[in-house]
Design an enzyme around this catalytic site. Structure first.
Site, PDB file in Angstrom:
ATOM      1  N   ASP A  30       0.843  -1.201   0.000  1.00 55.09           N
ATOM      2  CA  ASP A  30       0.000   0.000   0.000  1.00 55.09           C
ATOM      3  C   ASP A  30       0.877   1.249   0.000  1.00 55.09           C
ATOM      4  OD1 ASP A  30      -2.060  -1.707   0.164  1.00 55.09           O
ATOM      5  OD2 ASP A  30      -2.732  -1.099   2.178  1.00 55.09           O
ATOM      6  N   PHE A  33       2.271   1.885  -3.381  1.00 52.17           N
ATOM      7  CA  PHE A  33       1.185   2.338  -4.254  1.00 52.17           C
ATOM      8  C   PHE A  33       0.903   3.820  -4.017  1.00 52.17           C
ATOM      9  CE2 PHE A  33      -3.172   3.295  -5.309  1.00 52.17           C
ATOM     10  CZ  PHE A  33      -3.362   2.660  -6.532  1.00 52.17           C
ATOM     11  N   LEU A  80     -36.759  -7.674 -12.357  1.00 58.92           N
ATOM     12  CA  LEU A  80     -37.017  -9.089 -12.644  1.00 58.92           C
ATOM     13  C   LEU A  80     -38.250  -9.549 -11.889  1.00 58.92           C
ATOM     14  CD1 LEU A  80     -33.398 -10.466 -12.164  1.00 58.92           C
ATOM     15  CD2 LEU A  80     -34.598 -10.197 -14.325  1.00 58.92           C
ATOM     16  N   GLU A 109     -26.973 -17.158 -11.730  1.00 62.07           N
ATOM     17  CA  GLU A 109     -26.053 -16.196 -11.108  1.00 62.07           C
ATOM     18  C   GLU A 109     -26.568 -15.853  -9.725  1.00 62.07           C
ATOM     19  OE1 GLU A 109     -26.187 -12.777 -13.619  1.00 62.07           O
ATOM     20  OE2 GLU A 109     -25.752 -13.959 -15.400  1.00 62.07           O
ATOM     21  N   LYS A 111     -27.910 -13.230  -7.038  1.00 64.76           N
ATOM     22  CA  LYS A 111     -28.585 -11.940  -7.084  1.00 64.76           C
ATOM     23  C   LYS A 111     -27.954 -11.070  -6.001  1.00 64.76           C
ATOM     24  CE  LYS A 111     -33.166  -9.919  -7.374  1.00 64.76           C
ATOM     25  NZ  LYS A 111     -32.970  -8.773  -6.516  1.00 64.76           N
ATOM     26  N   ASP A 113     -27.346  -7.959  -3.667  1.00 67.50           N
ATOM     27  CA  ASP A 113     -28.311  -7.069  -3.029  1.00 67.50           C
ATOM     28  C   ASP A 113     -27.691  -5.698  -2.767  1.00 67.50           C
ATOM     29  OD1 ASP A 113     -30.621  -6.232  -1.909  1.00 67.50           O
ATOM     30  OD2 ASP A 113     -30.353  -7.272  -0.008  1.00 67.50           O
ATOM     31  N   GLU A 168     -24.180  -4.255 -10.136  1.00 68.74           N
ATOM     32  CA  GLU A 168     -24.674  -3.872  -8.816  1.00 68.74           C
ATOM     33  C   GLU A 168     -23.547  -3.214  -8.028  1.00 68.74           C
ATOM     34  OE1 GLU A 168     -27.762  -4.734  -8.891  1.00 68.74           O
ATOM     35  OE2 GLU A 168     -28.501  -4.696  -6.830  1.00 68.74           O
ATOM     36  N   TYR A 220     -23.110  -7.932 -14.424  1.00 71.51           N
ATOM     37  CA  TYR A 220     -23.817  -9.139 -14.829  1.00 71.51           C
ATOM     38  C   TYR A 220     -24.602  -9.038 -16.126  1.00 71.51           C
ATOM     39  CZ  TYR A 220     -27.107  -6.494 -11.935  1.00 71.51           C
ATOM     40  OH  TYR A 220     -27.856  -5.508 -11.368  1.00 71.51           O
ATOM     41  N   LYS A 307     -35.832 -15.737  -4.832  1.00 72.13           N
ATOM     42  CA  LYS A 307     -35.382 -15.052  -3.608  1.00 72.13           C
ATOM     43  C   LYS A 307     -35.191 -16.055  -2.469  1.00 72.13           C
ATOM     44  CE  LYS A 307     -35.991 -10.914  -3.057  1.00 72.13           C
ATOM     45  NZ  LYS A 307     -36.195  -9.542  -3.373  1.00 72.13           N
ATOM     46  N   CYS A 401     -33.660   3.428  36.004  1.00 71.21           N
ATOM     47  CA  CYS A 401     -32.434   3.230  35.235  1.00 71.21           C
ATOM     48  C   CYS A 401     -31.573   2.150  35.899  1.00 71.21           C
ATOM     49  CB  CYS A 401     -31.663   4.553  35.173  1.00 71.21           C
ATOM     50  SG  CYS A 401     -30.057   4.373  34.399  1.00 71.21           S
ATOM     51  N   CYS A 404     -28.222   3.984  37.323  1.00 73.29           N
ATOM     52  CA  CYS A 404     -28.166   4.993  38.382  1.00 73.29           C
ATOM     53  C   CYS A 404     -29.429   5.027  39.236  1.00 73.29           C
ATOM     54  CB  CYS A 404     -27.894   6.372  37.792  1.00 73.29           C
ATOM     55  SG  CYS A 404     -29.301   7.026  36.904  1.00 73.29           S
ATOM     56  N   CYS A 419     -33.326   7.721  30.553  1.00 79.97           N
ATOM     57  CA  CYS A 419     -32.925   8.049  31.913  1.00 79.97           C
ATOM     58  C   CYS A 419     -32.637   9.547  31.913  1.00 79.97           C
ATOM     59  CB  CYS A 419     -31.657   7.288  32.310  1.00 79.97           C
ATOM     60  SG  CYS A 419     -30.921   7.981  33.801  1.00 79.97           S
ATOM     61  N   CYS A 425     -25.443   9.901  35.600  1.00 78.54           N
ATOM     62  CA  CYS A 425     -25.619   8.484  35.234  1.00 78.54           C
ATOM     63  C   CYS A 425     -24.347   8.048  34.486  1.00 78.54           C
ATOM     64  CB  CYS A 425     -26.869   8.368  34.375  1.00 78.54           C
ATOM     65  SG  CYS A 425     -27.205   6.707  33.803  1.00 78.54           S
TER      66      CYS A 425
HETATM   67  S1  IVH Z   1     -30.147  -9.022 -14.456  1.00 82.65           S
HETATM   68  C1  IVH Z   1     -33.454  -7.216 -17.232  1.00 82.65           C
HETATM   69  N1  IVH Z   1     -28.522 -10.178 -12.758  1.00 82.65           N
HETATM   70  O1  IVH Z   1     -31.853  -7.337  -9.311  1.00 82.65           O
HETATM   71  C2  IVH Z   1     -32.801  -7.793 -16.051  1.00 82.65           C
HETATM   72  N2  IVH Z   1     -29.928  -8.429 -11.960  1.00 82.65           N
HETATM   73  O2  IVH Z   1     -34.962  -7.224  -9.803  1.00 82.65           O
HETATM   74  C3  IVH Z   1     -31.520  -7.179 -15.724  1.00 82.65           C
HETATM   75  N3  IVH Z   1     -29.573  -7.888  -9.579  1.00 82.65           N
HETATM   76  O3  IVH Z   1     -32.383  -4.347 -11.052  1.00 82.65           O
HETATM   77  C4  IVH Z   1     -31.030  -7.550 -14.381  1.00 82.65           C
HETATM   78  N4  IVH Z   1     -27.991  -9.370  -9.195  1.00 82.65           N
HETATM   79  O4  IVH Z   1     -30.353  -4.514  -9.538  1.00 82.65           O
HETATM   80  C5  IVH Z   1     -29.481  -9.239 -12.930  1.00 82.65           C
HETATM   81  N5  IVH Z   1     -27.020 -11.265 -11.366  1.00 82.65           N
HETATM   82  C6  IVH Z   1     -27.939 -10.346 -11.549  1.00 82.65           C
HETATM   83  C7  IVH Z   1     -28.360  -9.500 -10.500  1.00 82.65           C
HETATM   84  C8  IVH Z   1     -29.376  -8.563 -10.736  1.00 82.65           C
HETATM   85  C9  IVH Z   1     -28.723  -8.403  -8.680  1.00 82.65           C
HETATM   86  C10 IVH Z   1     -30.552  -6.825  -9.289  1.00 82.65           C
HETATM   87  C11 IVH Z   1     -30.546  -5.687 -10.269  1.00 82.65           C
HETATM   88  C12 IVH Z   1     -31.902  -5.645 -10.881  1.00 82.65           C
HETATM   89  C13 IVH Z   1     -32.719  -6.393  -9.878  1.00 82.65           C
HETATM   90  C14 IVH Z   1     -33.857  -7.079 -10.595  1.00 82.65           C
END
Ligand code: IVH
Length: 676
Positions: A30, A33, A80, A109, A111, A113, A168, A220, A307, A401, A404, A419, A425
């Site tokens: 680091d 860098f 989706l 893949e 998903k 979050d 994402e 993705y 999900k 409390c 105290c 409190c 306290c």
């Molecule tokens: S494909 C037309 N792939 O999930 C579809 N989405 O409810 C394009 N997300 O808005 C999305 N992982 O924010 C896709 N491997 C993945 C994902 C993914 C997370 C999110 C994305 C999207 C939402 C769909």
């Protein structure tokens, strides 16, 4: 010569960024860098003619506000369809099979979050980064996205001349936890989950703060005219080779069994990932087949999300304990038989407040359901009443409390019990001191929670003002404190005497007075004396100061012990009034005017415009009425506001005109900088 040196440094640093943030395999320390980055920074400053918006130096961000511009998506960003059971996944599979009537593959893949983003690259350079927004148009957050180290600003390999890539933006769990610890210490509202933290961060006006938040990005989906392959899976591989972070957890599946194995594997394994995931995405692999299947109004027919279930566990409630925070807020905590949940052992769960305990009808010994949901701390969601053999004592919220013994109080409209004994306290005294010395308050180096505790135990500190009466010999006498630390503390205290007034107001730790409110109070009342003497009515007349805050301020200064503390702090030399510079930065050019802000701006953020209005004697109001003096109008102003303005004959003022009205151009940059 210089140009090639700059370019070679840029290439070298880009490669190191890629090794570190995408491959997780750094080949440089680091320290080295940073040294190279500084060298590049210096060369770029000396030679502005070689400026490059995608240089690695641009990743540090800047404190220039972005005021996001709205950009229409070339390809709409759809969501989706969600499924919650393998049966529904089967239905999807059948629909695709019938729809295509030929062989097909599905790509599975994870998903992720976080918050979705669409990046545009032209000739291998990142041109634009836009949030999902309403799917049709989003915010241009390019400056912020550039600070994310794993996102390539310049690609390598054989990429198409122009394309979009979607993915994402995520805040890793470790960064999220750290950020919340810091926010808690600063009494700022906690982020409920990494998704909110990531999207909140991406919308910050100050990209250097974004840079410090260490976001990550997984990609993705590719869009464009000349993609490398007709197979989605191959396009992902290509994207990886150009420098994008593409998840390894991607599998081409030929039948439902393979899909099911993927789901079951990752439902468990995802708990070991550094970032949050909430399901699996299934996509038809062939782009031609995707096209043939097409879209419904909201989502593609060629993809679906499965999900994961929120994780739950059942365990026994052994007791309830109560924690007292620095503000005196009392939090009930459930002590549980240890149970495994989302990869960690859970022994405690938050019960939030008395109302929640009552609603759950909790009894000691109950079997309770614990969930990790989107919250920070696991929570109890229900009681398994059928499992009650013997009914234990009903959980009753305490009246006094636990630290105290003072009788607890409840403010109107507030769920929490407090409190009220704030000056006697122990956790409140120590908490107040920790807050006082913290970075955003007095920023006193060398005084952390541990040292404060030590000094408190040894009766050297009873109150925040005592911090300034600490003597070197007393400090050195303490066992765990060396001479160097003692001098450090003293130097930190001396330096803190320069901390500006608004931060001193924040440091006092008046209940409900956070950083922003402290600033408002400091600017509105200018000196500690006028703040001390401010009446409830004078306080609520200040924008954003509501009854709850006003009451708290009045109560704080009605306490003789607090007045004594403030007087002592003044004697020690702390800043007790707004500096001359800041007083002068105020103007009266908008005195008496009611101004509505609408639309998006390019020179300053909406918040900054709001501050400018207030600093120039105007009032920022939310909705257009006959009393509105004018509308500070940016791009894409809300259609309703526009209609109303036309109807009432309220005039629109653009940002440049506005800035000349308040004479910003003639005020120095530092003066303006002080306002934000
Ligand atoms: S494909 C037309 N792939 O999930 C579809 N989405 O409810 C394009 N997300 O808005 C999305 N992982 O924010 C896709 N491997 C993945 C994902 C993914 C997370 C999110 C994305 C999207 C939402 C769909």
């Amino acid at each position: 010569m210089i140009k090639s040196q700059i370019e070679s440094l840029r290439r070298e640093l880009e490669q190191h960024n890629y090794n570190y943030y995408v491959l997780s395999a750094p080949t440089i320390s680091d320290f080295d860098f940073d040294a190279k980055l500084r060298q590049l920074q210096e060369l770029e400053t000396q030679h502005p003619e070689f400026f490059d918006p995608n240089s690695p130096t641009q990743r540090v961000g800047s404190d220039i506000a972005n005021g996001f511009e709205q950009v229409a998506h070339v390809y709409p960003m759809l969501s989706l369809g969600n499924t919650y059971s393998e049966g529904e996944v089967q239905d999807f599979y059948e629909r695709v099979r019938k729809g295509l009537n030929e062989e097909f593959e599905l790509v599975c893949e994870l998903k992720y979050d976080g918050t979705s983003i669409s990046l545009t690259y032209e000739n291998g350079e990142l041109i634009r980064a836009v949030t999902r927004g309403d799917g049709e148009k989003g915010d241009d957050v390019t400056a912020n996205v550039k600070t994310i180290r794993s996102i390539p600003l310049r690609l390598h390999g054989n990429f198409p001349p122009k394309f979009e890539i979607r993915g994402e933006i995520l805040m890793p769990w470790s960064v999220f936890d750290e950020l919340n610890v810091e926010r808690e210490a600063q009494e700022e509202q906690l982020f409920a989950n990494p998704r909110n933290a990531a999207s909140g961060t991406l919308k910050l006006q100050n990209s250097s703060v974004v840079a410090s938040r260490k976001l990550d990005g997984y990609f993705y989906y590719l869009l464009g005219e000349s993609l490398p392959s007709d197979l989605h899976s191959e396009n992902l591989k290509a994207a990886h080779s150009w420098g994008f972070k593409v998840s390894d957890a991607t599998k081409v599946c030929r039948n439902l069994e393979e899909v099911s194995a993927f789901i079951n594997f990752w439902d468990v394994e995802r708990k070991n990932l550094p970032v949050a995931t909430d399901g699996i995405v299934l996509k038809v692999n062939s782009l031609t087949q995707q096209k043939n299947l097409g879209f419904t109004a909201k989502s593609p027919r060629w993809a679906i999300a499965y999900k994961f279930q929120a994780e739950k566990a059942v365990t026994r409630l052994n007791s309830v304990s109560y924690q007292v925070g620095r503000t005196g807020a009392v939090t009930p905590v459930a002590n549980l038989d240890p149970v495994q949940l989302s990869g960690t052992t859970v022994k405690r769960a938050s019960l939030h407040n008395a109302d929640i305990i009552e609603a759950l009808d909790l009894h000691i010994g109950d079997m309770v359901f614990v969930e990790k949901g989107g919250e920070i701390i696991p929570k109890i969601t229900a009681v398994d009443k059928d499992a009650r053999l013997l009914i234990g004592d009903k959980v009753q919220f305490i009246k006094a409390c636990p630290e105290c013994g003072a009788a607890l109080t409840r403010y109107e409209g507030e769920a929490a019990h407090y409190c009220p004994n704030e000056n006697a306290c122990p956790p409140q005294i120590k908490g107040k001191m920790e807050h006082f010395v913290s970075r955003k308050a007095m920023n006193i180096d060398g005084l952390g929670a541990e040292t404060i505790n030590l000094l408190y135990q040894n009766e050297l500190l009873h109150n925040i003002a005592d911090i300034y009466s600490l003597k070197i010999p007393d400090l050195i006498r303490l066992e765990r404190l060396g001479t160097k630390s003692a001098y450090n503390i003293q130097a930190g205290c001396e330096k803190s005497k320069e901390v500006p007034f608004e931060r001193v107001v924040f440091a006092l730790g008046i209940r409900f007075v956070g950083e922003t409110i402290a600033k408002k109070l400091a600017f509105a009342f200018k000196t500690i004396e006028s703040l001390e003497n401010a009446t409830f009515d004078e306080l609520i007349a200040v924008d954003e100061i509501g009854e709850r805050i006003a009451q708290s301020v009045v109560q704080y200064f009605a306490d003789a012990a607090n007045i004594e503390t403030v007087n002592r702090l003044r004697e020690y030399g702390l800043q007790m009034s707004l500096s001359e510079e800041k007083l002068q930065a105020r103007g009266e050019s908008l005195a008496g005017l009611s101004i509505v802000i609408s639309g998006t701006f390019s020179r300053h953020s909406r918040d900054e415009y709001k501050t400018m209005i207030e600093m120039n004697g105007g009032k920022n109001v939310g909705s257009v009425s006959a009393k509105t003096s004018f509308i500070l109008a940016g791009d894409n102003m809300g259609p309703e506001k526009l209609k109303k303005a036309e109807k009432l004959g309220v005039k629109l003022v653009d940002e440049n005109t506005f800035l000349s009205m308040i004479d910003v151009e003639t005020k120095s940059e530092t003066q303006m900088g002080l306002l934000f």
